[in-house]
Design a protein around this motif. Structure first.
Motif, mmCIF file in Angstrom:
data_model
loop_
_atom_site.group_PDB
_atom_site.id
_atom_site.type_symbol
_atom_site.label_atom_id
_atom_site.label_comp_id
_atom_site.label_asym_id
_atom_site.label_seq_id
_atom_site.Cartn_x
_atom_site.Cartn_y
_atom_site.Cartn_z
ATOM 1 N N GLN A 66 3.465 0.908 2.996
ATOM 2 C CA GLN A 66 3.091 -0.157 3.921
ATOM 3 C C GLN A 66 3.230 -1.502 3.207
ATOM 4 O O GLN A 66 2.760 -1.661 2.072
ATOM 5 C CB GLN A 66 1.649 0.056 4.389
ATOM 6 C CG GLN A 66 1.095 -1.010 5.308
ATOM 7 C CD GLN A 66 -0.334 -0.680 5.691
ATOM 8 O OE1 GLN A 66 -0.593 0.318 6.365
ATOM 9 N NE2 GLN A 66 -1.267 -1.502 5.250
ATOM 10 N N ARG A 67 3.892 -2.439 3.858
ATOM 11 C CA ARG A 67 4.087 -3.749 3.248
ATOM 12 C C ARG A 67 3.833 -4.839 4.276
ATOM 13 O O ARG A 67 4.447 -4.852 5.343
ATOM 14 C CB ARG A 67 5.504 -3.888 2.697
ATOM 15 C CG ARG A 67 5.784 -5.254 2.068
ATOM 16 C CD ARG A 67 7.123 -5.303 1.329
ATOM 17 N NE ARG A 67 8.259 -5.261 2.226
ATOM 18 C CZ ARG A 67 9.361 -6.008 2.069
ATOM 19 N NH1 ARG A 67 9.450 -6.849 1.046
ATOM 20 N NH2 ARG A 67 10.367 -5.898 2.906
ATOM 21 N N ALA A 121 -6.934 -13.070 2.244
ATOM 22 C CA ALA A 121 -6.628 -12.049 1.237
ATOM 23 C C ALA A 121 -7.824 -11.174 0.876
ATOM 24 O O ALA A 121 -7.669 -9.960 0.684
ATOM 25 C CB ALA A 121 -6.046 -12.713 -0.014
ATOM 26 N N PRO A 122 -9.063 -11.720 0.780
ATOM 27 C CA PRO A 122 -10.197 -10.858 0.429
ATOM 28 C C PRO A 122 -10.451 -9.730 1.425
ATOM 29 O O PRO A 122 -11.090 -8.738 1.083
ATOM 30 C CB PRO A 122 -11.375 -11.841 0.394
ATOM 31 C CG PRO A 122 -10.757 -13.166 0.097
ATOM 32 C CD PRO A 122 -9.449 -13.143 0.825
ATOM 33 N N PHE A 123 -9.943 -9.878 2.667
ATOM 34 C CA PHE A 123 -10.192 -8.856 3.688
ATOM 35 C C PHE A 123 -9.091 -7.796 3.739
ATOM 36 O O PHE A 123 -9.201 -6.822 4.480
ATOM 37 C CB PHE A 123 -10.315 -9.517 5.068
ATOM 38 C CG PHE A 123 -11.389 -10.557 5.141
ATOM 39 C CD1 PHE A 123 -12.726 -10.202 5.272
ATOM 40 C CD2 PHE A 123 -11.073 -11.903 5.045
ATOM 41 C CE1 PHE A 123 -13.723 -11.158 5.331
ATOM 42 C CE2 PHE A 123 -12.060 -12.867 5.103
ATOM 43 C CZ PHE A 123 -13.395 -12.501 5.240
ATOM 44 N N HIS A 124 -8.024 -7.992 2.955
ATOM 45 C CA HIS A 124 -6.891 -7.080 3.047
ATOM 46 C C HIS A 124 -7.228 -5.664 2.592
ATOM 47 O O HIS A 124 -6.684 -4.689 3.110
ATOM 48 C CB HIS A 124 -5.716 -7.620 2.238
ATOM 49 C CG HIS A 124 -5.044 -8.781 2.898
ATOM 50 N ND1 HIS A 124 -4.072 -9.534 2.283
ATOM 51 C CD2 HIS A 124 -5.210 -9.333 4.131
ATOM 52 C CE1 HIS A 124 -3.668 -10.486 3.102
ATOM 53 N NE2 HIS A 124 -4.343 -10.392 4.224
ATOM 54 N N ALA A 125 -8.111 -5.548 1.620
ATOM 55 C CA ALA A 125 -8.482 -4.204 1.161
ATOM 56 C C ALA A 125 -9.110 -3.403 2.297
ATOM 57 O O ALA A 125 -8.874 -2.191 2.429
ATOM 58 C CB ALA A 125 -9.439 -4.297 -0.020
ATOM 59 N N VAL A 126 -9.886 -4.075 3.130
ATOM 60 C CA VAL A 126 -10.532 -3.395 4.253
ATOM 61 C C VAL A 126 -9.539 -3.156 5.381
ATOM 62 O O VAL A 126 -9.438 -2.043 5.913
ATOM 63 C CB VAL A 126 -11.731 -4.227 4.767
ATOM 64 C CG1 VAL A 126 -12.333 -3.583 6.010
ATOM 65 C CG2 VAL A 126 -12.780 -4.353 3.677
ATOM 66 N N VAL A 127 -8.783 -4.209 5.749
ATOM 67 C CA VAL A 127 -7.897 -4.112 6.913
ATOM 68 C C VAL A 127 -6.642 -3.304 6.577
ATOM 69 O O VAL A 127 -6.377 -2.263 7.184
ATOM 70 C CB VAL A 127 -7.527 -5.519 7.416
ATOM 71 C CG1 VAL A 127 -6.516 -5.422 8.560
ATOM 72 C CG2 VAL A 127 -8.770 -6.260 7.887
ATOM 73 N N PHE A 128 -5.847 -3.758 5.609
ATOM 74 C CA PHE A 128 -4.605 -3.066 5.282
ATOM 75 C C PHE A 128 -4.848 -1.784 4.502
ATOM 76 O O PHE A 128 -4.158 -0.780 4.702
ATOM 77 C CB PHE A 128 -3.675 -3.990 4.506
ATOM 78 C CG PHE A 128 -3.118 -5.117 5.334
ATOM 79 C CD1 PHE A 128 -2.620 -4.878 6.600
ATOM 80 C CD2 PHE A 128 -3.096 -6.418 4.859
ATOM 81 C CE1 PHE A 128 -2.104 -5.902 7.376
ATOM 82 C CE2 PHE A 128 -2.582 -7.447 5.609
ATOM 83 C CZ PHE A 128 -2.084 -7.191 6.875
ATOM 84 N N GLY A 129 -5.839 -1.814 3.591
ATOM 85 C CA GLY A 129 -6.161 -0.594 2.866
ATOM 86 C C GLY A 129 -6.677 0.482 3.793
ATOM 87 O O GLY A 129 -6.277 1.654 3.705
ATOM 88 N N ARG A 140 0.858 -1.188 0.000
ATOM 89 C CA ARG A 140 0.000 0.000 0.000
ATOM 90 C C ARG A 140 0.890 1.232 0.000
ATOM 91 O O ARG A 140 1.938 1.262 0.655
ATOM 92 C CB ARG A 140 -0.913 0.036 1.229
ATOM 93 C CG ARG A 140 -1.697 -1.242 1.476
ATOM 94 C CD ARG A 140 -2.910 -1.364 0.590
ATOM 95 N NE ARG A 140 -3.450 -2.730 0.627
ATOM 96 C CZ ARG A 140 -4.568 -3.098 0.034
ATOM 97 N NH1 ARG A 140 -5.284 -2.185 -0.638
ATOM 98 N NH2 ARG A 140 -4.974 -4.345 0.088
ATOM 99 N N GLU A 141 0.468 2.262 -0.709
ATOM 100 C CA GLU A 141 1.232 3.508 -0.763
ATOM 101 C C GLU A 141 0.264 4.675 -0.863
ATOM 102 O O GLU A 141 -0.721 4.617 -1.594
ATOM 103 C CB GLU A 141 2.181 3.504 -1.969
ATOM 104 C CG GLU A 141 3.024 4.763 -2.091
ATOM 105 C CD GLU A 141 3.990 4.701 -3.250
ATOM 106 O OE1 GLU A 141 4.462 5.771 -3.684
ATOM 107 O OE2 GLU A 141 4.273 3.574 -3.737
ATOM 108 N N ARG A 142 0.566 5.738 -0.110
ATOM 109 C CA ARG A 142 -0.285 6.919 -0.152
ATOM 110 C C ARG A 142 0.576 8.171 -0.019
ATOM 111 O O ARG A 142 1.547 8.188 0.755
ATOM 112 C CB ARG A 142 -1.323 6.897 0.984
ATOM 113 C CG ARG A 142 -2.327 5.776 0.876
ATOM 114 C CD ARG A 142 -3.447 5.961 1.893
ATOM 115 N NE ARG A 142 -4.323 7.070 1.549
ATOM 116 C CZ ARG A 142 -5.399 6.956 0.776
ATOM 117 N NH1 ARG A 142 -5.714 5.779 0.244
ATOM 118 N NH2 ARG A 142 -6.157 8.002 0.522
ATOM 119 N N THR A 143 0.195 9.215 -0.754
ATOM 120 C CA THR A 143 0.812 10.522 -0.585
ATOM 121 C C THR A 143 0.086 11.241 0.544
ATOM 122 O O THR A 143 -1.153 11.252 0.599
ATOM 123 C CB THR A 143 0.728 11.345 -1.876
ATOM 124 O OG1 THR A 143 1.441 10.645 -2.901
ATOM 125 C CG2 THR A 143 1.342 12.723 -1.677
#
Length: 491
Positions: free
Chosen positions: A446-447, A465-473, A340-343
């Motif tokens: 974030q890695r 893996a399907p939950f990573h967008a919610v948790v890590f994102g 994940r990467e964000r400005t």
């Protein structure tokens, strides 16, 4: 005196070393990984050497020139801890004798008082270690303490969380057994005072505070000191030590693997039979610290975020994990990652403050229910769970426990790398980085990395893996927002 401290990454050793330095002693600390002591405030004044008490070939250099050697290690919480502690004690004793050490000082546990009473595995192991050291040929002082009251100790954390979280409780009958607790400040005073024992002294000493209480008394008096209503406590016969340990593990931050031997130890009464130590280390002018004062001091440290060391710093997997490999092929060709990467519309300093504040009371910045559920599931399978929290709400050190993670690396202002200590079919890390960007902004990277063990590991990653967008994102998004909210910026 030139002192060797083993267990300096642990609760008591981490407090003893700086106090020995303050008293003018030369201190050498033995650690399996020297990096675990890199960030402690007193590291620059001590000598840190690597070695393992279960690997005798690593010990001669550590003991060379040592006059006083402290044995403050144990394998509590690990499978086969009695065997591990026996081996470590024998190696320590042999190395101390070969190096001409003048004094060994060991902190052990109480012995059962009733004739013919069988001790718990924990107390049995502590007593065996004491006998090994007393028979080493090196004058040895074995200090036998029951419950230690101090901010961050496992016993205090059990007492604190049980009392604060349960206004009413059904308890095992052992809560009525008598205990003579001791304040951590008095334990440290005795450990330092034993440096000057005469060479002919080779024996055990009971050390304890002035109050003889039951665990039930301790909970009620804790409640009073903490300003809580009187607790309703109903002791019953049905709760065995095994059941009690699961109950303690669910309510407190102390996992079952550590709670069980501690609970089994509480089945035995632990009242000092003598106070002979006062002949060599006299009581302080105001007397030893009473239970209420010890609790008040510990609570003040907790509330002011001034906890020096915690029980969880030394506890972890049976063998220290290797650091995150830089080459994914190390794992046999598979390393799963979530990037994940964000400005961030804030400088790196603001972003870093949010990163370093992760976990504990601050949480994990995304989907609290998911993190909480993962912690409970880990508890159910005997893991550490999410309740270990953090020692300090703002600052982290290498080697510290952080909920169900361990701080593996920290570069202030740039990098935080955490290694997972929850029960997993593989090994996992979480990295958070802050990098400068253009126009006073910063970049958050974030890695999450997972190295699977067998088919179960691959299936585990694919199932979550399907939950990573919610948790890590969500985590990346909220960390960025948290940093942006700390500084003004154009709308």
């Amino acid at each position: 005196m030139r002192c060797l401290v083993t267990g300096a990454t642990g609760y008591l050793g981490g407090r003893l070393a700086p106090r020995l330095l303050a008293d003018g002693h030369t201190v050498r600390c033995l650690a399996r990984k020297a990096g675990r002591l890199r960030d402690v405030p007193w590291a620059a004044r001590a000598e840190i050497v690597e070695g393992d008490l279960r690997k005798p070939e690593t010990l001669p250099g550590a003991f060379e020139g040592v006059e006083v050697a402290y044995y403050l290690v144990h394998s509590l919480g690990q499978a086969g801890f009695e065997t591990a502690d026996r081996e470590a004690a024998n190696n320590f004793a042999a190395a101390a004798q070969a190096a001409g050490v003048r004094r060994i000082i060991y902190l052990g546990g109480p012995e059962p008082k009733a004739a013919g009473e069988l001790p718990s595995a924990h107390l049995r192991s502590r007593a065996e270690v004491g006998r090994i050291l007393l028979g080493s040929g090196v004058p040895t002082a074995v200090l036998r303490a029951a419950v230690i009251i101090g901010s961050g100790s496992a016993s205090f954390e059990m007492l604190r969380h049980l009392t604060e979280r349960l206004p009413g409780m059904v308890t095992p009958r052992w809560v009525r057994n008598r205990i003579q607790p001791i304040a951590v400040r008095d334990v440290l005073r005795y450990l330092i005072g034993c440096v000057d024992l005469p060479p002919e002294v080779n024996r055990s000493f009971d050390i304890a505070g002035p109050d003889v209480l039951t665990f039930q008394d301790m909970m009620q008096r804790y409640a009073r000191v903490a300003g809580l209503p009187r607790r309703i406590i109903l002791p019953v016969r049905a709760l065995t030590p095994a059941l009690s340990s699961y109950w303690v593990g669910m309510i407190t931050p102390v996992p079952n693997s550590i709670a069980r031997p501690l609970v089994e130890s509480l089945v035995h009464e632990a009242v000092a039979r003598e106070h002979d130590i006062a002949r060599y280390v006299p009581d302080p002018p105001g007397g030893l610290t009473g239970f209420d004062e010890a609790v008040a001091l510990a609570l003040a440290k907790v509330r002011d975020a001034e906890v020096e060391t915690r029980w969880s710093t030394a506890s972890g997997p049976e063998a220290p994990a290797e650091p995150l490999p830089s080459d994914p092929k190390w794992s046999g060709g598979t390393a799963y990652t979530d990037l994940r990467e964000r400005t961030v519309r804030a400088p790196t300093a603001a972003l870093w403050r949010v990163i370093e504040g992760v976990g504990g009371e601050h949480g994990w910045y995304s989907f609290p229910l998911a993190w909480s559920l993962r912690g409970w599931l880990d508890r159910l399978v005997g893991g550490v769970g999410l309740r270990r929290g953090r020692r300090d709400p703002h600052r982290l050190r290498v080697g510290e426990a952080l909920d169900f993670w361990r701080v593996e690396e920290i570069v202030p202002g740039e990098l935080l790398r955490l290694r997972a200590e929850m029960r997993l079919p593989g090994r996992a890390w979480l990295e958070m980085r802050a990098e400068p960007a253009e126009d006073g902004r910063s970049r958050y990277l974030q890695r999450a990395v997972f190295l699977p063990h067998g088919l179960a590991g691959h299936l585990y990653w694919k199932s979550v893996a399907p939950f990573h967008a919610v948790v890590f994102g969500g985590m990346a998004r909220n960390i960025a927002r948290g940093a942006e909210h700390t500084v003004p910026h154009p709308t």
